[in-house]
Write a protein that holds these residues in place. Structure first.
Motif, PDB file in Angstrom:
ATOM      1  N   HIS A 128       0.975  -1.190   0.000  1.00  0.00           N
ATOM      2  CA  HIS A 128      -0.098   0.179  -0.172  1.00  0.00           C
ATOM      3  C   HIS A 128       0.829   1.048   0.012  1.00  0.00           C
ATOM      4  O   HIS A 128       2.020   1.211   0.178  1.00  0.00           O
ATOM      5  N   ASP A 130       0.947   5.196   1.939  1.00  0.00           N
ATOM      6  CA  ASP A 130       0.506   5.902   3.079  1.00  0.00           C
ATOM      7  C   ASP A 130      -0.132   7.276   2.237  1.00  0.00           C
ATOM      8  O   ASP A 130       0.722   8.186   2.181  1.00  0.00           O
ATOM      9  N   HIS A 184       4.688   0.033   0.245  1.00  0.00           N
ATOM     10  CA  HIS A 184       5.596  -0.721   1.046  1.00  0.00           C
ATOM     11  C   HIS A 184       4.458  -1.871   1.579  1.00  0.00           C
ATOM     12  O   HIS A 184       3.175  -1.722   1.384  1.00  0.00           O
ATOM     13  N   ARG A 207       2.965  10.127  12.185  1.00  0.00           N
ATOM     14  CA  ARG A 207       2.547  10.753  10.892  1.00  0.00           C
ATOM     15  C   ARG A 207       2.081  12.330  11.510  1.00  0.00           C
ATOM     16  O   ARG A 207       1.473  12.441  12.251  1.00  0.00           O
TER      17      ARG A 207
HETATM   18 FE    FE Z   1       2.176   1.925   5.535  1.00  0.00          FE
END
Ligand code: FE
Ligand code: MD6
Length: 210
Positions: A128, A130, A184, A207
């Motif tokens: 996927h 992010d 990743h 994040r």
């Molecule tokens: Fe991720």
């Protein structure tokens, strides 16, 4: 001298680093802080928008938490299980995340979201990107604890070549800049028993989402 003999920084691709063993020495403190978070917002299995149950159990701390359900992926301020705000981000989490970001050349990292993933044997996270955050200018900092995992780090398309990394207890991955949106994933966790975390792998990911 730019890197000392004891420098355990590995450059994966441009702007992506593996900090080998960075958390060793703070493992116990991190796990105690984690226990307090999980007491307030327990691990739960979320469902993808497509209706699939995830094999990884998740929770969050900090101002914003990442969730997924039949409506989609998003960040929200309250825990849908407790209907309360997510637990506070422990100071030790923030301090170590900032230090790790600096080691990778990203200064003034100020995370407002911390996703905690718990993998049991056989759990995995498919490839996927992010990209649910509003702010891609800040890096992502990712802590690994417990059982080891094979982490595939690719490029900007699903098909781009991947580097397979072994993430072990105490390792940190930091990526941002040119690699912020790279694909990743985590391969299925192999059976094992970690001296501290037993049959689990814990990943704590920081994040800036807003
Ligand atoms: Fe991720
Ligand atoms: C994991 N991590 O290591 C899953 N995403 O368990 C991620 O998906 C991830 O480690 C973005 C940045 C760092 C990560």
């Amino acid at each position: 001298m730019l890197f000392s003999d004891e420098d355990n920084r590995l450059l994966i691709v441009e702007d992506a680093f593996l900090l080998k063993g960075f958390l060793l020495g703070n493992g116990q403190a991190l796990i105690s802080a984690l226990d307090e978070v999980v007491e307030q917002s327990p691990f739960r299995y979320m469902v993808t928008p497509g209706g699939y149950g995830m094999s990884v159990a998740m929770t969050n701390c900090g101002p914003w938490g990442w969730v997924t359900d039949h409506k989609g992926y998003r960040y929200q301020k309250s825990d849908p299980v407790t209907n309360k705000p997510w637990p506070e981000m422990p100071t030790i989490f923030i301090e170590l995340a900032r230090k790790a970001a600096e080691m990778a050349g990203f200064y003034h990292f100020s995370p407002d979201a911390c996703l905690i993933n718990r993998y049991s044997v056989g759990a995995k996270l498919s490839l996927h990107q992010d990209k649910d955050e509003m702010d891609f200018s800040q890096p992502i900092v990712s802590f690994s604890l417990g059982l080891p995992a094979t982490f595939d780090f690719g490029g900007l398309t699903r098909e781009a070549p991947k580097t397979a990394l072994l993430l072990e207890h105490g390792d940190v991955v930091v990526w941002g800049g040119e690699s912020r949106l790279n694909y990743h994933g985590v391969r299925s966790i192999k059976a094992g028993c970690h001296p501290v975390l037993g049959e689990f792998r814990i990943n704590i990911t920081f994040r800036r989402c807003q």
